[in-house]
Motif scaffolding. Structure first.
Motif, mmCIF file in Angstrom:
data_model
loop_
_atom_site.group_PDB
_atom_site.id
_atom_site.type_symbol
_atom_site.label_atom_id
_atom_site.label_comp_id
_atom_site.label_asym_id
_atom_site.label_seq_id
_atom_site.Cartn_x
_atom_site.Cartn_y
_atom_site.Cartn_z
ATOM 1 N N LYS A 24 -2.969 7.636 -52.826
ATOM 2 C CA LYS A 24 -3.730 8.278 -51.745
ATOM 3 C C LYS A 24 -4.052 7.277 -50.638
ATOM 4 C CE LYS A 24 -5.866 11.848 -54.576
ATOM 5 N NZ LYS A 24 -7.110 12.306 -55.207
ATOM 6 N N ARG A 25 -4.421 6.072 -51.021
ATOM 7 C CA ARG A 25 -4.745 5.057 -50.008
ATOM 8 C C ARG A 25 -3.504 4.612 -49.245
ATOM 9 N NH1 ARG A 25 -9.546 1.279 -52.516
ATOM 10 N NH2 ARG A 25 -11.022 2.991 -52.775
ATOM 11 N N GLU A 27 -0.893 6.482 -48.720
ATOM 12 C CA GLU A 27 -0.555 7.593 -47.826
ATOM 13 C C GLU A 27 -1.421 7.565 -46.573
ATOM 14 O OE1 GLU A 27 -0.485 12.432 -48.056
ATOM 15 O OE2 GLU A 27 0.249 11.288 -49.775
ATOM 16 N N GLY A 28 -2.716 7.313 -46.741
ATOM 17 C CA GLY A 28 -3.596 7.206 -45.578
ATOM 18 C C GLY A 28 -3.234 6.037 -44.684
ATOM 19 N N ALA A 29 -2.851 4.919 -45.288
ATOM 20 C CA ALA A 29 -2.461 3.751 -44.499
ATOM 21 C C ALA A 29 -1.166 4.015 -43.736
ATOM 22 C CB ALA A 29 -2.307 2.536 -45.416
ATOM 23 N N LYS A 31 -0.163 6.956 -42.746
ATOM 24 C CA LYS A 31 -0.518 7.871 -41.656
ATOM 25 C C LYS A 31 -1.089 7.091 -40.481
ATOM 26 C CE LYS A 31 -1.409 12.056 -44.323
ATOM 27 N NZ LYS A 31 -2.456 12.991 -44.794
ATOM 28 N N ALA A 32 -1.917 6.089 -40.777
ATOM 29 C CA ALA A 32 -2.475 5.254 -39.715
ATOM 30 C C ALA A 32 -1.367 4.450 -39.029
ATOM 31 C CB ALA A 32 -3.536 4.318 -40.283
ATOM 32 N N ASP A 53 -7.963 9.676 -35.561
ATOM 33 C CA ASP A 53 -8.669 10.442 -36.570
ATOM 34 C C ASP A 53 -9.652 9.504 -37.271
ATOM 35 O OD1 ASP A 53 -9.489 12.304 -38.367
ATOM 36 O OD2 ASP A 53 -7.597 12.420 -39.469
ATOM 37 N N SER A 55 -10.820 9.615 -40.184
ATOM 38 C CA SER A 55 -10.528 9.360 -41.592
ATOM 39 C C SER A 55 -9.433 8.316 -41.787
ATOM 40 C CB SER A 55 -10.124 10.663 -42.290
ATOM 41 O OG SER A 55 -8.902 11.134 -41.758
ATOM 42 N N LEU A 56 -8.683 8.004 -40.738
ATOM 43 C CA LEU A 56 -7.606 7.027 -40.861
ATOM 44 C C LEU A 56 -8.172 5.607 -40.880
ATOM 45 C CD1 LEU A 56 -4.916 8.430 -38.411
ATOM 46 C CD2 LEU A 56 -4.955 8.587 -40.888
ATOM 47 N N PRO A 57 -7.637 4.757 -41.753
ATOM 48 C CA PRO A 57 -8.105 3.375 -41.756
ATOM 49 C C PRO A 57 -7.605 2.625 -40.525
ATOM 50 C CG PRO A 57 -6.308 3.650 -43.312
ATOM 51 C CD PRO A 57 -6.641 5.010 -42.778
#
Length: 150
Positions: A24-25, A27-29, A31-32, A53, A55-57
């Motif tokens: 999950k992390r 995937e978020g990274a 996306k960022a 966004d 929520s994006l790191p």
């Protein structure tokens, strides 16, 4: 601790949970990472970026200065486009590798007086890591990250 009968099953459960969280992390990274490369062209051809966004790191993608020269009716770039692409690919692979090279927990690692800490293993095998966590990430996000570099 390795003498406990259920330690192996407990470590397996923790390992699975860690894999889910890391996926999950990652995937978020990614996306960022993809957001950093997105540029939206408005109707008047002025380039603007979308609002980030929350929520994006926050990530740091290195700036690579490219010098464009016009000499004798020839346009050249320094560094060349393939070199810039390879630098961004190396950065992306290092970015993904931060998660994928983390060592997995093992039940035998919890010895109280383990004298081999920091030394190479005798059997010569590399320590198992989370290298398969990339397969848990949505493949369209990974594909988009590599496509953005191209």
């Amino acid at each position: 601790l390795s003498g406990y009968a259920d330690l192996g099953s407990w470590v397996k459960v923790v390992d699975d949970r860690m894999g889910e969280v890391l996926a999950k992390r990652l995937e978020g990274a990614l996306k960022a990472w993809n957001f950093k490369f997105m540029i939206q062209k408005e109707e008047d051809n002025v380039e603007t970026t979308k609002e980030p966004d929350a929520s994006l790191p926050k990530i740091n993608v290195p700036d690579i200065p490219v010098e464009i020269l016009l000499r004798n009716q020839e346009i050249t770039a320094n560094p060349t486009v393939p070199m810039v692409r390879s630098q961004f690919l190396k950065c992306l692979n290092d970015f993904i590798g931060v998660v994928c090279t983390l060592p997995r927990p093992k039940s035998g690692r919890f010895e109280v007086f383990d004298n081999r800490t920091g030394e190479a293993k005798d059997d010569g095998q590399a320590e198992e890591c989370f290298h398969k966590v990339i397969y848990r990430v949505n493949q369209s996000i990974v594909t988009e990250a590599y496509r953005n570099v191209e």
